[in-house]
Design an enzyme around this catalytic site. Sequence first.
Site, mmCIF file in Angstrom:
data_model
loop_
_atom_site.group_PDB
_atom_site.id
_atom_site.type_symbol
_atom_site.label_atom_id
_atom_site.label_comp_id
_atom_site.label_asym_id
_atom_site.label_seq_id
_atom_site.Cartn_x
_atom_site.Cartn_y
_atom_site.Cartn_z
ATOM 1 N N ARG A 7 1.019 -1.817 11.051
ATOM 2 C CA ARG A 7 0.635 -1.146 9.801
ATOM 3 C C ARG A 7 0.442 -2.204 8.710
ATOM 4 O O ARG A 7 1.362 -2.986 8.438
ATOM 5 C CB ARG A 7 1.725 -0.155 9.387
ATOM 6 C CG ARG A 7 1.506 0.466 8.034
ATOM 7 C CD ARG A 7 2.552 1.550 7.713
ATOM 8 N NE ARG A 7 2.314 2.085 6.395
ATOM 9 C CZ ARG A 7 3.103 1.865 5.326
ATOM 10 N NH1 ARG A 7 4.217 1.176 5.433
ATOM 11 N NH2 ARG A 7 2.774 2.365 4.151
ATOM 12 N N HIS A 44 -1.379 0.063 -1.318
ATOM 13 C CA HIS A 44 0.024 -0.367 -1.379
ATOM 14 C C HIS A 44 0.191 -1.163 -2.678
ATOM 15 O O HIS A 44 0.488 -2.343 -2.670
ATOM 16 C CB HIS A 44 0.392 -1.177 -0.130
ATOM 17 C CG HIS A 44 1.858 -1.220 0.183
ATOM 18 N ND1 HIS A 44 2.388 -0.868 1.415
ATOM 19 C CD2 HIS A 44 2.916 -1.576 -0.573
ATOM 20 C CE1 HIS A 44 3.704 -1.015 1.406
ATOM 21 N NE2 HIS A 44 4.053 -1.453 0.208
ATOM 22 N N ASN A 49 8.926 6.535 4.785
ATOM 23 C CA ASN A 49 9.699 5.295 4.694
ATOM 24 C C ASN A 49 11.134 5.679 4.361
ATOM 25 O O ASN A 49 11.368 6.452 3.424
ATOM 26 C CB ASN A 49 9.139 4.389 3.595
ATOM 27 C CG ASN A 49 7.689 3.987 3.851
ATOM 28 O OD1 ASN A 49 7.157 4.209 4.943
ATOM 29 N ND2 ASN A 49 7.053 3.394 2.857
ATOM 30 N N TYR A 66 15.114 4.085 3.785
ATOM 31 C CA TYR A 66 16.003 2.924 3.683
ATOM 32 C C TYR A 66 17.466 3.274 3.461
ATOM 33 O O TYR A 66 18.345 2.582 3.948
ATOM 34 C CB TYR A 66 15.546 1.993 2.540
ATOM 35 C CG TYR A 66 14.281 1.255 2.880
ATOM 36 C CD1 TYR A 66 14.316 0.095 3.643
ATOM 37 C CD2 TYR A 66 13.041 1.734 2.477
ATOM 38 C CE1 TYR A 66 13.156 -0.584 3.994
ATOM 39 C CE2 TYR A 66 11.868 1.071 2.819
ATOM 40 C CZ TYR A 66 11.935 -0.092 3.579
ATOM 41 O OH TYR A 66 10.778 -0.751 3.929
HETATM 42 C C1 FCB Z 1 9.235 -0.275 0.149
HETATM 43 C C2 FCB Z 1 7.854 -0.869 -0.013
HETATM 44 C C3 FCB Z 1 7.671 -2.166 0.745
HETATM 45 C C4 FCB Z 1 8.903 -3.041 0.665
HETATM 46 C C5 FCB Z 1 10.115 -2.270 1.073
HETATM 47 C C6 FCB Z 1 11.390 -3.082 1.086
HETATM 48 O O1 FCB Z 1 9.522 0.522 -0.945
HETATM 49 O O2 FCB Z 1 6.873 0.032 0.420
HETATM 50 O O3 FCB Z 1 6.522 -2.804 0.233
HETATM 51 O O4 FCB Z 1 9.006 -3.570 -0.579
HETATM 52 O O5 FCB Z 1 10.285 -1.178 0.214
#
Ligand code: FCB
Length: 478
Positions: A88, A132, A305, A307
């Site tokens: 990606r 992005h 996404n 985290y």
């Molecule tokens: C996300 C972003 C990516 C990177 C990661 C750690 O929010 O999409 O570009 O910075 O975090």
Amino acid sequence: MTTQSTRPETDTPGLRFPTGFVWGAATSAYQIEGSTLVDGRGTSIWDTFCRQDGRVVGGDNADLAIDHYNRYREDVRLMADLGLTAYRFSVSWPRIQPDGSGAYNAKGLDFYKRLVDELLSYGIDPWLTLYHWDLPQALEDAGGWPARDTSKRFADFAATVHAELADRVKNWSTVNEPWCAAFLGYASGEHAPGRREPAAALRAAHHLNLAHGLAVQAMRAQNPDSQIGGCVNLYAISPASDSEADQDAARRIDGLQNRFFLDALLKGAYPEDVLDDLSHLSDMSFIQDGDMKTIAAPLDMLLLNYYSRFTVSGAPGGALSAAAAPTDSGSPWIGSEHIGFVNGGRPVTAMGWEIDDTGLFEVLNRLADEYPPIPLYISENGAAFDDVIGADGTIHDPERVAYIEAHLRTCHAAIEAGVPLQGYFAWSLMDNFEWAWGYGKRFGLVYVDYETQVRTMKSSALWYADTIRHGGLLGRAQ
Ligand code: FCB
């Protein structure tokens, strides 16, 4: 480059993923390409932002980044060594339309054609993200995302790239993490263009969603065979306690972070409670007739996404670990600036982000339970740690392996529970420019020496290659 097994096989059963599961890694244009002044590329808001004092830690910029523009062949070779089935990446808008509109710059597009051809020559499936965060500066000068016209410019850009690349790129996504582009860009000012205007940030959020919908329509009309998705960053959210104030804080943060985007894209309406939370900022007249239908244009997949988890309280302050910014910034939580982000007591990454794979399970199940059925892909997941090169030249990063392994186990559990999760992209393939944090935070599976640009696989890369080769996780050594 060798990718021999890093762990012995054990008798403990491993976790095999379904055949066809997509094993990928992700990057974005501005964070890796460099070569910002060549082949007719225009200026982006990040080029401008990096030149302003105090915006990026250490005054770093991405003029060179990790020189991927020149080294893309070597980088694709690394992907092949890893055994990735998909990669990606994003396209830099100012390379294609230097001022954000009008005729396209063939040299800019050619770079992505070369990259895609290189990927295909190794059997790696290109997954293209259109935006992005590197908006052409000329469009910011004309109002940026708070201006409705930017959505139309984006649809034109999407149609242009799609017309040239849809013959060889099947998987397309529109806007990466509209939450960040709107609220870090226009409310907190942590990201480019660095504005702190809550009402404008709300308009930006809507126009990013509208841009997504208009781009989906434009691409569909051109090639119905393309697989098209939106891309959102989702968090698990917990209230700090059962108190009414903490519960309300959780509702608000979940509303602005998750539901504002999910409900718009997948249900065609903004959540009423979130509009109420924001009603002092705007009469919402920027939402025009037909917009919500456009935004909810049918999708083939949703990219998400993940985290971390936020634990939030109705009382301001708290140990702001989860939401801390590296530079002088305001709050991105428009309408909820009073909310505190408290320490949930979990181990953290080098970003201070709490590690919690159970949050990913919640997020995935919520999507399956509360939204219309749609194939899901994790388009980013990973962790920064303070990697060091050992005397023998290797980079040993067991914490990153543990992070990814835990999240992959969770993915597997979610699939077993019936969630239509079909792929996983590690963030990131290589260390790179981490926005306002500059080069200080390393997320890569591959270590990059920023002086020499030499790439070296970390032990996490070798482990990931092993995982891909086995189609899943090996049993744990007892
Ligand atoms: C996300 C972003 C990516 C990177 C990661 C750690 O929010 O999409 O570009 O910075 O975090």
